[in-house]
Motif scaffolding. Sequence first.
Motif, mmCIF file in Angstrom:
data_model
loop_
_atom_site.group_PDB
_atom_site.id
_atom_site.type_symbol
_atom_site.label_atom_id
_atom_site.label_comp_id
_atom_site.label_asym_id
_atom_site.label_seq_id
_atom_site.Cartn_x
_atom_site.Cartn_y
_atom_site.Cartn_z
ATOM 1 N N ALA A 63 0.837 -1.199 0.000
ATOM 2 C CA ALA A 63 0.000 0.000 0.000
ATOM 3 C C ALA A 63 0.873 1.250 0.000
ATOM 4 O O ALA A 63 1.920 1.303 0.661
ATOM 5 C CB ALA A 63 -0.931 -0.005 1.208
ATOM 6 N N GLN A 64 0.425 2.274 -0.736
ATOM 7 C CA GLN A 64 1.184 3.510 -0.811
ATOM 8 C C GLN A 64 1.078 4.316 0.474
ATOM 9 O O GLN A 64 2.038 4.965 0.890
ATOM 10 C CB GLN A 64 0.694 4.356 -1.991
ATOM 11 N N LYS A 65 -0.092 4.309 1.111
ATOM 12 C CA LYS A 65 -0.303 5.099 2.311
ATOM 13 C C LYS A 65 -0.705 4.189 3.457
ATOM 14 O O LYS A 65 -1.530 3.292 3.293
ATOM 15 C CB LYS A 65 -1.395 6.152 2.082
ATOM 16 N N LYS A 66 -0.094 4.467 4.610
ATOM 17 C CA LYS A 66 -0.413 3.699 5.806
ATOM 18 C C LYS A 66 -1.272 4.488 6.782
ATOM 19 O O LYS A 66 -1.957 3.917 7.627
ATOM 20 C CB LYS A 66 0.887 3.284 6.513
ATOM 21 N N LYS A 67 -1.233 5.821 6.669
ATOM 22 C CA LYS A 67 -2.040 6.659 7.542
ATOM 23 C C LYS A 67 -2.724 7.731 6.711
ATOM 24 O O LYS A 67 -2.156 8.229 5.734
ATOM 25 C CB LYS A 67 -1.168 7.307 8.625
ATOM 26 N N PRO A 68 -3.938 8.120 7.077
ATOM 27 C CA PRO A 68 -4.627 9.174 6.330
ATOM 28 C C PRO A 68 -3.882 10.498 6.424
ATOM 29 O O PRO A 68 -3.391 10.883 7.493
ATOM 30 C CB PRO A 68 -5.996 9.255 7.021
ATOM 31 N N GLU A 69 -3.790 11.187 5.297
ATOM 32 C CA GLU A 69 -3.170 12.500 5.250
ATOM 33 C C GLU A 69 -4.240 13.582 5.165
ATOM 34 O O GLU A 69 -5.426 13.302 5.006
ATOM 35 C CB GLU A 69 -2.209 12.577 4.053
ATOM 36 N N ARG A 70 -3.789 14.834 5.260
ATOM 37 C CA ARG A 70 -4.737 15.947 5.265
ATOM 38 C C ARG A 70 -5.567 15.979 3.988
ATOM 39 O O ARG A 70 -6.778 16.216 4.014
ATOM 40 C CB ARG A 70 -3.972 17.265 5.443
ATOM 41 N N GLU A 71 -4.918 15.724 2.853
ATOM 42 C CA GLU A 71 -5.645 15.780 1.584
ATOM 43 C C GLU A 71 -6.667 14.650 1.462
ATOM 44 O O GLU A 71 -7.661 14.774 0.746
ATOM 45 C CB GLU A 71 -4.666 15.714 0.414
ATOM 46 N N ASP A 72 -6.435 13.543 2.193
ATOM 47 C CA ASP A 72 -7.388 12.432 2.142
ATOM 48 C C ASP A 72 -8.693 12.758 2.869
ATOM 49 O O ASP A 72 -9.724 12.127 2.604
ATOM 50 C CB ASP A 72 -6.772 11.177 2.760
ATOM 51 N N LEU A 73 -8.644 13.692 3.784
ATOM 52 C CA LEU A 73 -9.835 14.048 4.551
ATOM 53 C C LEU A 73 -10.516 15.295 4.006
ATOM 54 O O LEU A 73 -11.356 15.896 4.680
ATOM 55 C CB LEU A 73 -9.459 14.269 6.026
ATOM 56 N N VAL A 123 -12.136 15.310 0.875
ATOM 57 C CA VAL A 123 -13.255 14.885 0.040
ATOM 58 C C VAL A 123 -13.836 13.616 0.651
ATOM 59 O O VAL A 123 -13.107 12.786 1.215
ATOM 60 C CB VAL A 123 -12.808 14.634 -1.414
ATOM 61 N N PHE A 124 -15.148 13.448 0.545
ATOM 62 C CA PHE A 124 -15.780 12.337 1.257
ATOM 63 C C PHE A 124 -15.378 10.981 0.671
ATOM 64 O O PHE A 124 -15.291 9.986 1.396
ATOM 65 C CB PHE A 124 -17.309 12.522 1.270
ATOM 66 N N GLU A 125 -15.112 10.889 -0.646
ATOM 67 C CA GLU A 125 -14.711 9.600 -1.225
ATOM 68 C C GLU A 125 -13.351 9.150 -0.689
ATOM 69 O O GLU A 125 -13.184 7.991 -0.289
ATOM 70 C CB GLU A 125 -14.664 9.680 -2.746
ATOM 71 N N LYS A 165 -18.964 11.301 6.239
ATOM 72 C CA LYS A 165 -20.411 11.561 6.275
ATOM 73 C C LYS A 165 -20.694 13.069 6.304
ATOM 74 O O LYS A 165 -21.591 13.562 5.608
ATOM 75 C CB LYS A 165 -21.019 10.868 7.486
ATOM 76 N N ASN A 166 -19.934 13.816 7.094
ATOM 77 C CA ASN A 166 -20.139 15.265 7.168
ATOM 78 C C ASN A 166 -19.829 15.945 5.836
ATOM 79 O O ASN A 166 -20.550 16.863 5.415
ATOM 80 C CB ASN A 166 -19.270 15.861 8.278
ATOM 81 N N LEU A 167 -18.761 15.508 5.177
ATOM 82 C CA LEU A 167 -18.409 16.095 3.884
ATOM 83 C C LEU A 167 -19.477 15.802 2.838
ATOM 84 O O LEU A 167 -19.779 16.655 1.992
ATOM 85 C CB LEU A 167 -17.053 15.562 3.423
ATOM 86 N N LEU A 201 -22.214 18.627 0.637
ATOM 87 C CA LEU A 201 -22.111 18.844 -0.808
ATOM 88 C C LEU A 201 -23.362 19.530 -1.334
ATOM 89 O O LEU A 201 -24.488 19.169 -0.981
ATOM 90 C CB LEU A 201 -21.905 17.503 -1.525
ATOM 91 N N SER A 202 -23.140 20.497 -2.202
ATOM 92 C CA SER A 202 -24.262 21.245 -2.779
ATOM 93 C C SER A 202 -24.644 20.770 -4.172
ATOM 94 O O SER A 202 -25.734 21.095 -4.652
ATOM 95 C CB SER A 202 -23.909 22.738 -2.834
#
Length: 654
Positions: free
Chosen positions: A158-168, A170-172, A198-200, A204-205
């Motif tokens: 896997a390329q990422k082991k922990k969520p980064e700021r950019e991952d949070l 967008v909701f996908e 869920k909040n993101l 969405l508009s």
Amino acid sequence: MAASTKSLASLLAQASLDDHDEVLNAANAAIKKSKTDLDAHHARAVALLHLDRFDDAVKAFEDVKGLQEKAPFEYAYALYKTGNAAKAVEVAEAEGGASRGMKHVLAQAAYRSENFAQAASVYRELASQGVKDEEYDIRINSGAVDAQLEWSGQGELAQKKKPEREDLAVFETAYNAACGSIARAEYAQGEICLKRAKNLCEALSDLSEAEKQAEILPITVQQVFVLTQMGRVDEAEQLATTIPFTEIKELSTRYLAQVNSIAASKDHSNPYLSHRLFHSSPKPPKTDQHFAFQSNLLRQDEYVVSLLSQKVAGVASSTEKVISTAPAPTLSPAVNMAAVLNAAAHSRNAATEKAALKEILPLLEKRPNDVGLILTITHLYVLTGNHAAAAHLLESFFKRLERSGDASDLDVRFAPGLVATLVSLYSQQGRPGASKSELAKAAEYWRKPHKSKTQPPSKALLVSAGTALLDTHNSENIKAAGEIFRNLYDQDNSDRAAIAGLVAAYSITDPSGLPSDLTSLLPEASRLVSDIDAATLEDAGVPLGTLTTTSVQQIEARKRIAPKPELSKPKKMRKSRMPKDFDPNKKMDPERWLPMRDRSYYRPKGKKGKKKMEGLTQGGVVTEEKAPATQAGGQQKAGGGGGGKKKKGKGGKW
């Protein structure tokens, strides 16, 4: 043919992009005039794809000769959409990813066929080309692939082991980051990412309320699973009651939601009711199948519900069919899971582990190479505290596989999970030498090329083996550890475990053999000792390197004098425990706990007592007694130690 092609081209030029029915009608009309018109067949197949008639499109490609070669991209896409992802991968690989669109199809098909390593490789290649319009989609799909790599036990890829700021942002991507955390059993982090997703989505508009609801439902289903795993069953049950199952469009997700609601609900404690509800859930179609790890867990749930419903014979029969489909030994999770549940069925809900062993051990004679059965018996031995029997069982199994010499058998023999199990048993028994030897053998096997490569070498196994070899302080073992860490470093030069092992090994054997670019990654020695005060350490009692007369005097002067222990006051004895004639001023006999004959002041009275005392005293005089007369050959006369014959009793019989 030229006229038909010309009329078709003119019609396509006049038609709008959404008027695929008209395109299909025109293509059919052209095909009636000339059945060998590949352009018309191609236009018809594309129109069928746009109309979501994927089965008809695949049939068109298979019925018309030469159409697959003319339009491989459309053929691969049609196969992917009909659920035949493996065939789509073959078609895309045959083209070698000639176009960017074909690479996207290859990545998607590899993902659905559960070849996640290939999918990750293709997405990395697409991301490196830097197409701005596709950057967002590639980032979302790469996150999904990373999560599946974690679920399938290939987390090191896997390329990422922990969520980064950019991952949070967008909701996908937040949802994919949550799935990756859940796969690593990081449930708290997964819950945070799910709430963020869920909040993101709700904010969405550009989505309607119905579209938002369709996106939020799978997130809620995942939240139920996370709460259950964290032991918050009440919250999971309450959240599950808010899910409208019929509104979940994907049947695979709906099926998981209903099964998880049964597991989280206290109302379904009745196993017979749970069994009925479990089998009433809708089965997903071919194009919306679960992944292998999900299917295995669902099948396991089905068997467990059946066992709780006392359907023991049915579970034993169905699991035996699954076991017989694969040759033993095998590393298939589905087969080994069936073997475990087959053993549970044969144990017939035994009350104790020993009773279960009594029922299951006869199965080992019929299936001596059944991995699932062997692990079940091993686990029961561990539960009963018999670690030696558990280790012996695995050792015997490994020796049988080594004697077979078959490549697939050796893959099972050195499977990382089985090796780790045996190493853990050695650790419980306090046998570090056997653990290191087993790890070294496994690492040596996976480092060498062999015929059957059913699975890649385990990074965790190689790191553990290299570390164990370093601990032996043997020059040959340290050299082998250096080769292991060198291979790991060549695969990923940013891996900290590989860098640390490489430095530890080569600093002892060959410091000049360290890569030149490795020194820049190592911290400077001055930074490592920046917070150490040498004077304070010396004052604390650290001996100096060279002891002179003056330094010895200084060290002696700095020696701390241990404080005298405070004498504790004697406890006051209660009057109820004192004897009647107890005198507190009289000194108590310190030998009062010893038997009288063992006390130092004991003096026996009389001749018998003194004679007995001399025999018991170490170093005393030993007096030899006359032995009874013997016959030739050293054997005593019949009659025993009494010597003479006893007189017959009056009226007695012999």
